[in-house]
Enzyme design. Sequence first.
Site, PDB file in Angstrom:
ATOM      1  N   HIS A 279       0.828  -1.194   0.000  1.00  0.00           N
ATOM      2  CA  HIS A 279       0.000   0.000   0.000  1.00  0.00           C
ATOM      3  C   HIS A 279       0.873   1.259   0.000  1.00  0.00           C
ATOM      4  O   HIS A 279       0.398   2.347  -0.289  1.00  0.00           O
ATOM      5  CB  HIS A 279      -0.855  -0.058   1.269  1.00  0.00           C
ATOM      6  CG  HIS A 279      -1.914   0.972   1.353  1.00  0.00           C
ATOM      7  ND1 HIS A 279      -2.549   1.466   0.244  1.00  0.00           N
ATOM      8  CD2 HIS A 279      -2.455   1.602   2.409  1.00  0.00           C
ATOM      9  CE1 HIS A 279      -3.444   2.357   0.631  1.00  0.00           C
ATOM     10  NE2 HIS A 279      -3.401   2.458   1.938  1.00  0.00           N
ATOM     11  N   CYS A 280       2.173   1.103   0.321  1.00  0.00           N
ATOM     12  CA  CYS A 280       2.988   2.297   0.564  1.00  0.00           C
ATOM     13  C   CYS A 280       3.979   2.626  -0.553  1.00  0.00           C
ATOM     14  O   CYS A 280       3.878   3.688  -1.173  1.00  0.00           O
ATOM     15  CB  CYS A 280       3.750   2.118   1.871  1.00  0.00           C
ATOM     16  SG  CYS A 280       2.655   1.997   3.284  1.00  0.00           S
ATOM     17  N   ILE A 281       4.938   1.738  -0.813  1.00  0.00           N
ATOM     18  CA  ILE A 281       6.048   2.102  -1.725  1.00  0.00           C
ATOM     19  C   ILE A 281       5.555   2.466  -3.140  1.00  0.00           C
ATOM     20  O   ILE A 281       6.000   3.472  -3.694  1.00  0.00           O
ATOM     21  CB  ILE A 281       7.133   0.992  -1.772  1.00  0.00           C
ATOM     22  CG1 ILE A 281       7.603   0.637  -0.349  1.00  0.00           C
ATOM     23  CG2 ILE A 281       8.320   1.407  -2.626  1.00  0.00           C
ATOM     24  CD1 ILE A 281       8.222   1.779   0.438  1.00  0.00           C
TER      25      ILE A 281
ATOM     26  N   ALA B 132       2.676   3.631  -3.918  1.00  0.00           N
ATOM     27  CA  ALA B 132       1.691   4.728  -3.909  1.00  0.00           C
ATOM     28  C   ALA B 132       2.234   6.043  -3.354  1.00  0.00           C
ATOM     29  O   ALA B 132       2.070   7.106  -3.980  1.00  0.00           O
ATOM     30  CB  ALA B 132       0.467   4.291  -3.087  1.00  0.00           C
ATOM     31  N   ASP B 133       2.911   5.983  -2.211  1.00  0.00           N
ATOM     32  CA  ASP B 133       3.245   7.231  -1.498  1.00  0.00           C
ATOM     33  C   ASP B 133       4.068   8.222  -2.330  1.00  0.00           C
ATOM     34  O   ASP B 133       3.754   9.416  -2.363  1.00  0.00           O
ATOM     35  CB  ASP B 133       3.978   6.919  -0.187  1.00  0.00           C
ATOM     36  CG  ASP B 133       3.140   6.048   0.735  1.00  0.00           C
ATOM     37  OD1 ASP B 133       1.952   5.829   0.413  1.00  0.00           O
ATOM     38  OD2 ASP B 133       3.664   5.578   1.759  1.00  0.00           O
TER      39      ASP B 133
END
Length: 442
Positions: free
Chosen positions: A278-280, A282-283
């Site tokens: 969910h992070c790398i 997207a962020d």
Amino acid sequence: MKNIKTSVYAGLKKKINDKSAVITVVGLGYVGLPIALEFTKRGFFVNGLDSNEGRISKLKQGVSYINDISSKTVSEVTKTRNFQVTSNEKVLSGSDVIIVCVPTPLRKVKEPDISFVVKASETLGRYLRKGQMIILESTTYPGTTREVILPLLEKNGLKLGADFYLAFSPERIDPGNPKYDFTNIPKLIGGFTKQGTTLGKLVYSKVVKKVIGLSTPESAEVTKLLENTFRIVNIGLINEFAELCHKLNIDVWEVIKAAETKPFGFMPFYPGPGIGGHCIPADPMYLSWKARKVGFTTKMIDLAAEVNRKVPVHIVKRIEEILKTRKKALENAKILLLGVTYKKDVNDLRESPALDILEILKQKKVCVNYFDPYIPHLDIGGIKEKGVELTENVLKDQDLVVVVTDHTNVDYKMIAENSRLIFDTRNVFGKRNIRDEKIIRL
Ligand SMILES: NC(=O)c1ccc[n+]([C@@H]2O[C@H](COP(=O)([O-])OP(=O)(O)OC[C@H]3O[C@@H](n4cnc5c(N)ncnc54)[C@H](O)[C@@H]3O)[C@@H](O)[C@H]2O)c1
């Protein structure tokens, strides 16, 4: 005015210190649930508010849906009666501190989707009352707390810093990491006022070992994005480097190990089948989107994202190459993917590169199956598959076994003994000193 301001601050401070402050966590996912449980364990009364009725009903039955949290922990904490899970937003009015942990995914066009944050803030605005502190933990672009949340909260006439406090505190957890959970990862918090930051620090100091105050919410928002941008760029670099090493016939794993012996100036990153979670993926896109809004181009992020996006395609090319050495055409091969989650020891499929690999192979009409101890059935993004059992016969029946996710609770010795050919994209066999000619490393 000064007195009212002081009394709101002093009142909340006292409640946090004597643990009579009611904490509400909005969004009980990978981030929110551990926080809610920890505050309850430390003696606070906690409301866990989630719009997903399925998750609420599971928690009420004492069932966990997150790997890092056992059902035993959930049922023990629920039994204390200090943890109330609900989808009824009315609990917000009786709350003193509200921590928001809702999703911040990407839209199809790779732009920020802050609709969950907006919706949650509208709800908070309806229930906002004097003496509350709101903290956003969802990862987002710099300016979200000030430009999006604050106006929605102030709509009801209450004043920031005088009637209520607002701050941003990024979540830095690493699911599946046995060494670090959110209580021993230093917590950052940036409020709008000194008092807001101080109160936020006080709240988290009840559950986290070290809390660091920042001067603004924007600093806290962008620090999280710097951390994940650092990761996407370095992962992109090492993925590209691994592809080059393959072309030069050099063992990339040996090179990384050698570089690691330098006591300064180098930090190892490892190649793999692509980025996920969910992070790398997207962020950093949140940051590049915000950059474009101010007329700036984030070349490093854009390039790293492109390099990483192409990795699953490269993996399929390697699969084809490896099979060719055994005179087997990709279309006629039987392939087993080991692991489909985006990283080891989690049950999270979001943006997993395994799904891309599976899809490309299916498009090429390859006979491909998967095994994952955490995912008996795949039902995501139009992919519907049932996992196979990991038996000696299943392994013997494959032309190629591809390690995509290096889960810990898998018997790699048994896999090595029973497979005809293995493509290891994670160096899982190397790390266990299992070496064999039939094991090909990325
Ligand atoms: N998962 C991670 O490892 C991780 C790490 C650091 C930061 N983050 C960030 O934390 C945030 C949450 O991520 P997550 O992985 O916990 O997401 P998640 O999808 O697991 O959980 C979010 C929960 O919020 C609930 N929700 C959505 N809108 C709501 C609303 N209006 N009211 C009440 N509940 C609502 C959903 O039903 C869901 O249960 C994201 O911004 C993410 O980028 C995640």
